[in-house]
Design a protein around this motif. Sequence first.
Motif, PDB file in Angstrom:
ATOM      1  N   GLY A   2       0.794  -1.222   0.000  1.00 31.52           N
ATOM      2  CA  GLY A   2       0.000   0.000   0.000  1.00 31.52           C
ATOM      3  C   GLY A   2       0.826   1.272   0.000  1.00 31.52           C
ATOM      4  N   SER A   3       2.139   1.152  -0.162  1.00 32.18           N
ATOM      5  CA  SER A   3       3.004   2.335  -0.100  1.00 32.18           C
ATOM      6  C   SER A   3       3.207   3.014  -1.447  1.00 32.18           C
ATOM      7  CB  SER A   3       4.375   1.938   0.481  1.00 32.18           C
ATOM      8  OG  SER A   3       5.045   1.018  -0.380  1.00 32.18           O
ATOM      9  N   TYR A   4       2.638   2.433  -2.507  1.00 31.48           N
ATOM     10  CA  TYR A   4       2.833   3.033  -3.829  1.00 31.48           C
ATOM     11  C   TYR A   4       2.079   4.355  -3.907  1.00 31.48           C
ATOM     12  CZ  TYR A   4       3.560   3.320  -8.860  1.00 31.48           C
ATOM     13  OH  TYR A   4       3.959   3.729 -10.105  1.00 31.48           O
ATOM     14  N   PRO A   5       2.730   5.449  -4.301  1.00 32.15           N
ATOM     15  CA  PRO A   5       2.067   6.757  -4.351  1.00 32.15           C
ATOM     16  C   PRO A   5       0.862   6.759  -5.283  1.00 32.15           C
ATOM     17  CG  PRO A   5       4.450   7.010  -4.549  1.00 32.15           C
ATOM     18  CD  PRO A   5       4.162   5.541  -4.662  1.00 32.15           C
ATOM     19  N   GLY A   6      -0.264   7.294  -4.800  1.00 29.56           N
ATOM     20  CA  GLY A   6      -1.459   7.396  -5.620  1.00 29.56           C
ATOM     21  C   GLY A   6      -2.248   6.110  -5.750  1.00 29.56           C
ATOM     22  N   LEU A   7      -1.881   5.083  -4.981  1.00 31.81           N
ATOM     23  CA  LEU A   7      -2.553   3.784  -5.096  1.00 31.81           C
ATOM     24  C   LEU A   7      -4.037   3.889  -4.757  1.00 31.81           C
ATOM     25  CD1 LEU A   7      -2.374   0.737  -5.598  1.00 31.81           C
ATOM     26  CD2 LEU A   7      -1.704   0.466  -3.192  1.00 31.81           C
ATOM     27  N   ASP A   8      -4.386   4.630  -3.708  1.00 32.99           N
ATOM     28  CA  ASP A   8      -5.793   4.758  -3.305  1.00 32.99           C
ATOM     29  C   ASP A   8      -6.615   5.409  -4.411  1.00 32.99           C
ATOM     30  OD1 ASP A   8      -5.224   3.579  -0.892  1.00 32.99           O
ATOM     31  OD2 ASP A   8      -5.052   5.479   0.209  1.00 32.99           O
ATOM     32  N   TRP A  61      -5.873   5.455  -7.620  1.00 34.83           N
ATOM     33  CA  TRP A  61      -5.910   4.494  -8.732  1.00 34.83           C
ATOM     34  C   TRP A  61      -7.007   3.461  -8.501  1.00 34.83           C
ATOM     35  CZ3 TRP A  61      -1.169   0.771  -9.762  1.00 34.83           C
ATOM     36  CH2 TRP A  61      -1.436  -0.010 -10.895  1.00 34.83           C
ATOM     37  N   ARG A  62      -7.059   2.939  -7.275  1.00 35.03           N
ATOM     38  CA  ARG A  62      -8.070   1.934  -6.935  1.00 35.03           C
ATOM     39  C   ARG A  62      -9.470   2.534  -6.997  1.00 35.03           C
ATOM     40  NH1 ARG A  62      -7.361  -2.724  -4.431  1.00 35.03           N
ATOM     41  NH2 ARG A  62      -5.248  -2.123  -3.782  1.00 35.03           N
ATOM     42  N   ALA A  63      -9.620   3.734  -6.435  1.00 33.03           N
ATOM     43  CA  ALA A  63     -10.931   4.384  -6.401  1.00 33.03           C
ATOM     44  C   ALA A  63     -11.440   4.663  -7.810  1.00 33.03           C
ATOM     45  CB  ALA A  63     -10.852   5.681  -5.599  1.00 33.03           C
ATOM     46  N   PHE A  64     -10.547   5.020  -8.704  1.00 34.95           N
ATOM     47  CA  PHE A  64     -10.947   5.306 -10.086  1.00 34.95           C
ATOM     48  C   PHE A  64     -11.666   4.115 -10.697  1.00 34.95           C
ATOM     49  CE2 PHE A  64     -10.117   5.062 -14.643  1.00 34.95           C
ATOM     50  CZ  PHE A  64     -10.595   6.287 -15.085  1.00 34.95           C
ATOM     51  N   HIS A  65     -11.113   2.912 -10.467  1.00 33.95           N
ATOM     52  CA  HIS A  65     -11.716   1.711 -11.040  1.00 33.95           C
ATOM     53  C   HIS A  65     -12.957   1.283 -10.272  1.00 33.95           C
ATOM     54  CE1 HIS A  65      -8.797   0.629 -14.178  1.00 33.95           C
ATOM     55  NE2 HIS A  65      -7.915   1.238 -13.407  1.00 33.95           N
ATOM     56  N   GLU A  66     -12.948   1.460  -8.975  1.00 30.40           N
ATOM     57  CA  GLU A  66     -14.076   0.975  -8.166  1.00 30.40           C
ATOM     58  C   GLU A  66     -15.277   1.908  -8.219  1.00 30.40           C
ATOM     59  OE1 GLU A  66     -12.395   0.144  -4.338  1.00 30.40           O
ATOM     60  OE2 GLU A  66     -11.310  -1.629  -5.084  1.00 30.40           O
ATOM     61  N   THR A  67     -15.089   3.125  -8.722  1.00 30.97           N
ATOM     62  CA  THR A  67     -16.212   4.046  -8.900  1.00 30.97           C
ATOM     63  C   THR A  67     -16.576   4.200 -10.368  1.00 30.97           C
ATOM     64  OG1 THR A  67     -14.752   5.983  -9.032  1.00 30.97           O
ATOM     65  CG2 THR A  67     -15.576   5.369  -6.851  1.00 30.97           C
ATOM     66  N   GLY A  68     -15.975   3.341 -11.192  1.00 31.84           N
ATOM     67  CA  GLY A  68     -16.272   3.406 -12.613  1.00 31.84           C
ATOM     68  C   GLY A  68     -15.729   4.648 -13.278  1.00 31.84           C
ATOM     69  N   GLY A  69     -14.691   5.231 -12.688  1.00 30.47           N
ATOM     70  CA  GLY A  69     -14.085   6.419 -13.272  1.00 30.47           C
ATOM     71  C   GLY A  69     -14.754   7.701 -12.873  1.00 30.47           C
ATOM     72  N   ARG A  70     -15.778   7.622 -11.986  1.00 30.32           N
ATOM     73  CA  ARG A  70     -16.471   8.835 -11.549  1.00 30.32           C
ATOM     74  C   ARG A  70     -15.672   9.515 -10.444  1.00 30.32           C
ATOM     75  NH1 ARG A  70     -20.433   5.008 -11.639  1.00 30.32           N
ATOM     76  NH2 ARG A  70     -20.416   4.860  -9.368  1.00 30.32           N
ATOM     77  N   SER A  71     -15.729  10.796 -10.377  1.00 33.43           N
ATOM     78  CA  SER A  71     -15.027  11.540  -9.349  1.00 33.43           C
ATOM     79  C   SER A  71     -15.623  11.249  -7.993  1.00 33.43           C
ATOM     80  CB  SER A  71     -15.105  13.039  -9.641  1.00 33.43           C
ATOM     81  OG  SER A  71     -14.578  13.773  -8.552  1.00 33.43           O
ATOM     82  N   THR A  72     -14.774  11.093  -6.991  1.00 33.95           N
ATOM     83  CA  THR A  72     -15.256  10.862  -5.619  1.00 33.95           C
ATOM     84  C   THR A  72     -15.256  12.155  -4.824  1.00 33.95           C
ATOM     85  OG1 THR A  72     -12.997  10.347  -4.898  1.00 33.95           O
ATOM     86  CG2 THR A  72     -14.370   8.508  -5.626  1.00 33.95           C
ATOM     87  N   ASP A  73     -14.931  13.285  -5.510  1.00 35.24           N
ATOM     88  CA  ASP A  73     -14.840  14.552  -4.798  1.00 35.24           C
ATOM     89  C   ASP A  73     -16.113  15.397  -4.894  1.00 35.24           C
ATOM     90  OD1 ASP A  73     -12.237  13.969  -4.147  1.00 35.24           O
ATOM     91  OD2 ASP A  73     -11.430  14.863  -5.994  1.00 35.24           O
ATOM     92  N   ALA A  74     -17.106  14.950  -5.689  1.00 35.74           N
ATOM     93  CA  ALA A  74     -18.324  15.738  -5.850  1.00 35.74           C
ATOM     94  C   ALA A  74     -19.122  15.766  -4.553  1.00 35.74           C
ATOM     95  CB  ALA A  74     -19.190  15.148  -6.972  1.00 35.74           C
ATOM     96  N   PRO A  75     -19.730  16.903  -4.199  1.00 31.14           N
ATOM     97  CA  PRO A  75     -20.526  17.007  -2.974  1.00 31.14           C
ATOM     98  C   PRO A  75     -21.664  15.987  -2.976  1.00 31.14           C
ATOM     99  CG  PRO A  75     -20.160  19.170  -3.921  1.00 31.14           C
ATOM    100  CD  PRO A  75     -19.689  18.170  -4.939  1.00 31.14           C
ATOM    101  N   GLU A  76     -21.977  15.479  -1.784  1.00 30.46           N
ATOM    102  CA  GLU A  76     -23.032  14.472  -1.649  1.00 30.46           C
ATOM    103  C   GLU A  76     -24.341  15.040  -2.166  1.00 30.46           C
ATOM    104  OE1 GLU A  76     -25.099  11.663   1.775  1.00 30.46           O
ATOM    105  OE2 GLU A  76     -23.388  12.938   2.259  1.00 30.46           O
ATOM    106  N   GLY A  77     -25.049  14.273  -3.007  1.00 23.68           N
ATOM    107  CA  GLY A  77     -26.326  14.661  -3.515  1.00 23.68           C
ATOM    108  C   GLY A  77     -26.245  15.535  -4.749  1.00 23.68           C
ATOM    109  N   SER A  78     -25.051  15.934  -5.175  1.00 19.79           N
ATOM    110  CA  SER A  78     -24.947  16.791  -6.352  1.00 19.79           C
ATOM    111  C   SER A  78     -25.184  15.975  -7.604  1.00 19.79           C
ATOM    112  CB  SER A  78     -23.568  17.446  -6.419  1.00 19.79           C
ATOM    113  OG  SER A  78     -22.556  16.455  -6.567  1.00 19.79           O
TER     114      SER A  78
END
Length: 212
Positions: free
Chosen positions: A183-189, A191-208
């Motif tokens: 888990g020490s590889y830079p940007g791993l989280d 990278w993983r989130a990109f695939h597990e969210t289907g490429g959608r941004s995880t930074d958008a405000p809830e409900g937007s």
Amino acid sequence: MTQQRKVGNLLALAVLSVLTQRPMHPYEIATTLRAWGKDQDMEIKWGSFYTVVRNMDRHGLIAAVQSVREGRRPERTVYRITDSGRAELVDWARELVSTPGPEQSRFRAGLSVLAALHPDEAVTLLRQRLTLLADGIRAGRAALAEHLRTVPRLFLVESDYDLTVKEAEAAWIRALLAELTSGSYPGLDEWRAFHETGGRSTDAPEGSDTTE
């Protein structure tokens, strides 16, 4: 600096190296190149073989010495290396040994798009490659040791180089795997989130609404 050669195809270099042994006709040259494993040492496009031989003759790197006919086979022209050809062989060898150049590989191409894979799949595939590399290295080292019993090391130096490069690649893959699995590889989280969210941004405000 890399020179612009009259016949720059590495196949021409291989042909020159073979003809230092003795004059040969093109079919014999090709047979010898395969027997020596030159198509493993450099990219050889066999479809252009006779064109390369003709170009070398035209530029004075080789010269026809006689035509021979064996049985009902077509007449074949026997070529020898010229003084210009020997000088070209030596000069080309000096350049290749002394001057680094672009040496692209399929693995490098794959690494350039590694982000297209989920990190977990990347780990699985890298482990698979590492296993195949290790098997190949073991077999290669055993074969090299056997050949060294009868062949001078000078004529096997490219095999030693190839195996050493593979060993360095294996060491690099092990280091990369250690970072990915710890888990020490830079940007791993990310990278993983990109695939597990289907490429959608995880930074958008809830409900937007992110569908626009």
